[in-house]
Scaffold this active site. Structure first.
Site, PDB file in Angstrom:
ATOM      1  N   GLY B  12     -14.482   2.570   0.555  1.00  0.00           N
ATOM      2  CA  GLY B  12     -13.526   1.580   1.085  1.00  0.00           C
ATOM      3  C   GLY B  12     -12.178   2.244   1.109  1.00  0.00           C
ATOM      4  O   GLY B  12     -12.024   3.350   0.623  1.00  0.00           O
ATOM      5  N   CYS B  13     -11.161   1.648   1.736  1.00  0.00           N
ATOM      6  CA  CYS B  13      -9.938   2.429   1.934  1.00  0.00           C
ATOM      7  C   CYS B  13      -8.727   1.664   2.423  1.00  0.00           C
ATOM      8  O   CYS B  13      -8.730   0.456   2.509  1.00  0.00           O
ATOM      9  CB  CYS B  13     -10.209   3.516   2.972  1.00  0.00           C
ATOM     10  SG  CYS B  13     -11.900   3.923   3.195  1.00  0.00           S
ATOM     11  N   ALA B  14      -7.720   2.488   2.765  1.00  0.00           N
ATOM     12  CA  ALA B  14      -6.491   1.996   3.398  1.00  0.00           C
ATOM     13  C   ALA B  14      -6.220   2.862   4.613  1.00  0.00           C
ATOM     14  O   ALA B  14      -6.435   4.064   4.569  1.00  0.00           O
ATOM     15  CB  ALA B  14      -5.334   2.154   2.424  1.00  0.00           C
ATOM     16  N   ARG B  41      -5.462   0.487  -2.860  1.00  0.00           N
ATOM     17  CA  ARG B  41      -6.651   0.426  -2.014  1.00  0.00           C
ATOM     18  C   ARG B  41      -7.461   1.712  -2.104  1.00  0.00           C
ATOM     19  O   ARG B  41      -8.583   1.797  -1.615  1.00  0.00           O
ATOM     20  CB  ARG B  41      -6.266   0.161  -0.553  1.00  0.00           C
ATOM     21  CG  ARG B  41      -5.682  -1.229  -0.325  1.00  0.00           C
ATOM     22  CD  ARG B  41      -5.369  -1.466   1.135  1.00  0.00           C
ATOM     23  NE  ARG B  41      -6.583  -1.687   1.896  1.00  0.00           N
ATOM     24  CZ  ARG B  41      -6.953  -2.857   2.375  1.00  0.00           C
ATOM     25  NH1 ARG B  41      -6.215  -3.920   2.164  1.00  0.00           N
ATOM     26  NH2 ARG B  41      -8.062  -2.962   3.075  1.00  0.00           N
ATOM     27  N   GLY B 183      -6.246   6.500   3.025  1.00  0.00           N
ATOM     28  CA  GLY B 183      -6.435   6.657   1.582  1.00  0.00           C
ATOM     29  C   GLY B 183      -7.849   6.206   1.268  1.00  0.00           C
ATOM     30  O   GLY B 183      -8.294   5.172   1.750  1.00  0.00           O
TER      31      GLY B 183
END
Lengths: 500, 366
Positions: B12-14, B41, B183
């Protein structure tokens, strides 16, 4: 001659419950139940019992049950009673042993060794109750790319496509092997559920012409019932090269099932065995197949997709690839568990390979060659539940054929004696007193219920995986894991082991 | 433990992006500020940036950014590159040693053009030739990974928080007209910097937040056409899908977006005849390219920026505009920290792609 083979079943009647109403006498086409001399008591002779359960289901007091008749043989893991009895039958008759329905032998069932995924934490599952869950399936030849003028305007002329509202279709069961009422039930259900039924080798009966646009018409080696109108009023055309139950040989309808109507539909004499030739006598090689596909497209003005149905055998991947290059729009692979109305026992039980392996190998080969996306792949050969279907789509099938499941929904109890033509459920027979037992007005509802139920289950499983369109399930092997399988089996299926 | 690429690691991320449509320069510190706000995040196991317009003096050259795990990897890769390309410059990418970014691979940069003799022998156009060479290196040369291969653009990525990655590569010394940033929050220790995002091929860069449930369907579809999914990441397969649809099939970028995020049948059934035919054909022909599962994706290219969300809008993506500039981020706050008073702010809609083209003066089609 003294009967050398013990019977298979015993009808057990609970005298306390039996009211001697005689319903079982009227129901059993094998003549197992009969009235005593004074007509006051119902008796049974279990010799001809095939365990179809008709009498059990119809007994108003539940007085009947069927038991396996145990006549003990000395233990012999090699010379089992089955092999001994088959020799006795052959000594008696000098014939090829005949049987019906799919391979019942205990070969591995890979569907039962494959597990499905569910989305958790890193990716949400989707709720089929509250979100659209798409199972619409489009079969047919697809161009590799789409030409567009701009967004919203496509200019490619698409080849003919068949749009199904479910990935389930009714597989080939000929008029002859099953009754007209049974076929009509399938036709009505296909129409109502947005899918198709398959005429099998028996041609399309005139009474079913209203349903011809929902019919897949078969062109099999006997070419029974094949004429221009038959081809042009169909949904699509299927060249039956082989079927999973009996790879290498043609269809078989025993003479006892060829009545006046069957003879007219197939254009053959009444009472004659309809044994289709083993190969199509105009397909001796792959280039001949291409020529036939071309001829059928000519005969139908290129308006109908042409499908090629092949039995799953050893070099299935190469055959499928060849069929794709020969111009097939849809390719059907039928595994060794496929059902049949009649087949030689040895062929049914020993020839062909499981659909799971064949499908995986064929799908992988087509992708290696970069041609998978231009054709549709349909799998057949024993889908017993919706989980089997989901696994097949994940292995690479665009759609699946069901037949035995549909028959069971209509009342079949798998007694496996369809070839005798004495089906007590009115399905695999032409005898009027039996065929009238199956009312299409109620049977089609059972079929629709089955399709509905499986559609919902498929949507539940897809949603659980975080997928909302069957397009994204097709070929998605990472959604599968194997269990209790060898490295080689995992490799051929192209899936990892559970835990990986 | 298996390396990323041998094993698939979901994450998962930004994500964030800033574009100046007229080619105005944006300093790297701005995008770093934006993505740094979304620190929570990520989990520090991956970060990266893509920057467009950063090599104006080498506009006509392909800028290869390469990771080398070993000295031998560099030897083998350079042998390949020097044979298939005319390399004008070869140098290490300048980086700053900081505590937050630990022992990584060697990072090199080459400015090169295809060797015309080899290209002619291969009978490929320049882009196909370059793409195939990159795929070959990444698949066949052990320990070497070309993580950026576009003209006048570059990806910069590592294992670490994106703001630390930005500091490591000294991105405040670069000005670009289009930045994207990422990210990462992977669910396993990647250990191989190549797995961070953005993923790049030619001048496509993709940053992605989400996990596509259709991954294996998409991979097995796209691998029919010469691509090899070496990293087993969602970002990689999405990049290849776009490259294939736009470069090979010559579909306009908004049509390619329609392929990946096609609407549902119950919507299509209610459309007018022309749109119904268009979407039905797209779904029939490109069923293997439909992307399922939550995602917000920003695709960068020399033509501009495309921002898309999955059909069910299961990931956040906010957009904003001010003058010639547009901003995108997984969270509105990450936009407001660099642009406190945007003119327009909205949430990108599921299956409604946003495409912003670059209108650069005197620029030809890349």
């Amino acid at each position: 001659m003294i009967r050398s083979i013990p019977r298979s079943f015993t009808i057990v009647r609970d005298r306390a419950e039996c009211t001697n109403c005689g319903a079982c006498v009227r129901q059993c086409a094998n003549g197992c139940h009969f009235l005593s001399e004074d007509k006051k008591t119902v008796l049974a002779n279990s010799n001809e019992c095939v365990a179809c359960h008709r009498c059990v289901c119809f007994c108003p007091t539940g007085a009947l049950r069927i038991e396996k008749y145990i006549c003990a043989y000395r233990d012999n893991a090699n010379w089992t009673p089955r092999y001994q009895q088959e020799i006795c039958r052959q000594a008696e008759t000098g014939s090829v042993l005949l049987c019906a329905m799919g391979n019942p032998q205990p070969y591995p069932i890979y569907w039962d060794k494959i597990l499905l995924n569910a989305a958790q934490v890193t990716n949400p599952s989707i709720d089929p109750l509250r979100e659209p869950m798409e199972i619409r399936t489009i079969l047919g030849n697809k161009p590799e790319r789409l030409q567009v003028e701009k967004k919203g305007k496509s200019i490619t002329k698409m080849p003919p496509q068949v749009i199904l509202e479910t990935p389930l279709m009714f597989s080939a069961m000929s008029f002859g092997s099953i009754s007209l009422n049974a076929q009509k039930s399938l036709a009505i259900a296909a129409k109502n559920m947005g899918t198709l039924f398959n005429t099998g080798e028996g041609g399309l009966h005139p009474d079913l012409h209203d349903y011809s646009e929902y019919a897949i018409v078969q062109v099999a080696s006997g070419r029974f019932g094949v004429h221009k109108k038959y081809l042009n009023e169909s949904s699509f055309i299927e060249i039956k090269i082989g079927q999973g139950a009996k790879p290498g040989i043609g269809g078989h309808l025993p003479g006892e099932k060829v009545n006046v109507e069957v003879s007219q539909a197939r254009m053959i004499p009444i009472g004659s065995d309809a044994i289709s030739p083993a190969p199509h006598h105009d397909i001796y090689s792959i280039e001949d197949l291409r020529q036939l596909i071309w001829s059928l497209k000519q005969a139908t003005d290129d308006k109908k997709p042409v499908s090629v149905k092949i039995a799953a055998v050893h070099n299935i991947a190469a055959i499928v690839s060849g069929a794709a290059r020969a111009g097939a729009d849809i390719i059907v692979i039928d595994g060794f568990r496929g059902g049949t109305g009649a087949a030689p026992t040895r062929i049914r039980d020993n020839v062909g390979i499981p659909i799971e392996l064949a499908l995986a190998a064929a799908d992988a080969r087509l992708r290696d060659e970069g041609i998978r996306s231009s054709i549709s792949l349909v799998a057949a050969g024993s889908f017993r539940c919706s989980a089997d279907v989901v696994k097949a789509i994940a292995l690479g099938a665009n759609a699946v054929y069901i037949a035995s499941a549909a028959l069971i929904a209509m009342g079949c109890h798998m007694c496996q004696t369809c070839n005798t033509g004495k089906c007590n459920w009115g399905i695999a027979t032409q005898r009027p007193e039996l065929t009238q037992r199956l009312d299409p007005e109620t049977a089609h509802i059972s079929l629709e219920n089955l399709i509905n139920a499986w559609n919902h289950e498929i949507k539940e499983m897809m949603g659980g995986m975080g997928i909302n369109s069957v397009d994204s399930l097709c070929g998605n092997r990472l959604m599968l894991r194997g269990i209790s399988m060898t490295e080689k089996e995992l490799e051929i299926l192209g899936i990892k082991h559970a835990g990986e | 433990m298996q390396k990323e690429g041998q094993i698939r690691i979901p994450s998962g991320c930004a994500i964030a992006a800033i574009i100046d449509r007229k080619g105005g320069r944006i300093n790297g510190s701005e995008i770093i500020k934006s993505i740094a706000l979304m620190h929570d995040r990520s989990n520090g196991l991956g970060g990266g940036f893509a920057a467009y317009g950063i090599y104006p003096d080498h506009k006509e050259d392909y800028a290869f950014h390469v990771f080398y795990e070993t000295a031998q990897a560099r030897k083998d890769c350079e042998k390949f590159l020097f044979k298939h390309f005319n390399v004008n410059i070869s140098e290490k990418i300048p980086t700053k040693k900081i505590a937050a970014i630990e022992n990584g691979p060697d990072i090199w940069r080459y400015f090169a053009n295809p060797n015309k003799v080899h290209m002619k022998e291969a009978r490929l156009d320049e882009k196909e030739y370059t793409a195939q060479c990159v795929i070959r290196v990444n698949n066949k040369i052990e320990g070497a990974f070309i993580f950026s291969s576009g003209k006048n653009m570059g990806c910069f990525k590592a294992v670490g928080y994106p703001e630390d990655v930005g500091e490591f590569y000294m991105l405040d010394q670069y000005d670009a007209y289009l930045w994207t940033a990422h990210g990462r929050f992977p669910t396993n220790t990647p250990g191989w910097w190549a797995g961070s995002h953005p993923f790049n091929l030619l001048d496509w860069s993709v940053v992605h937040n989400g996990e596509i449930s259709s991954y294996d369907t998409n991979r097995r579809y796209i691998e029919q056409y010469g691509y090899i999914c070496t990293m087993q990441t969602d970002t990689e397969v999405i990049t290849y899908l776009f490259d294939h649809l736009i470069r090979h099939h010559e579909l306009p970028i908004d049509v390619a977006a329609d392929v990946l995020t096609a609407p549902e049948w119950d919507e299509i059934d209610l459309m007018d005849d022309e749109n119904k035919e268009y979407f039905t054909n797209i779904r029939a022909v490109y069923s293997g390219a439909l992307v399922n599962g939550p995602f917000s994706v920003i695709l960068g290219s020399n033509k501009g920026l495309l921002a898309i969300n999955d059909r069910l809008k299961l990931r956040s993506l906010t957009a904003a505009t001010k003058g010639d500039r547009a901003y995108f981020a997984s969270e509105e706050s990450a936009i407001r920290i660099v642009c406190p008073n945007p003119e327009k702010v909205w949430s990108v809609s599921g299956a409604e792609p946003v495409f912003l083209s670059l209108e650069l003066e005197g620029e030809d089609e890349a």
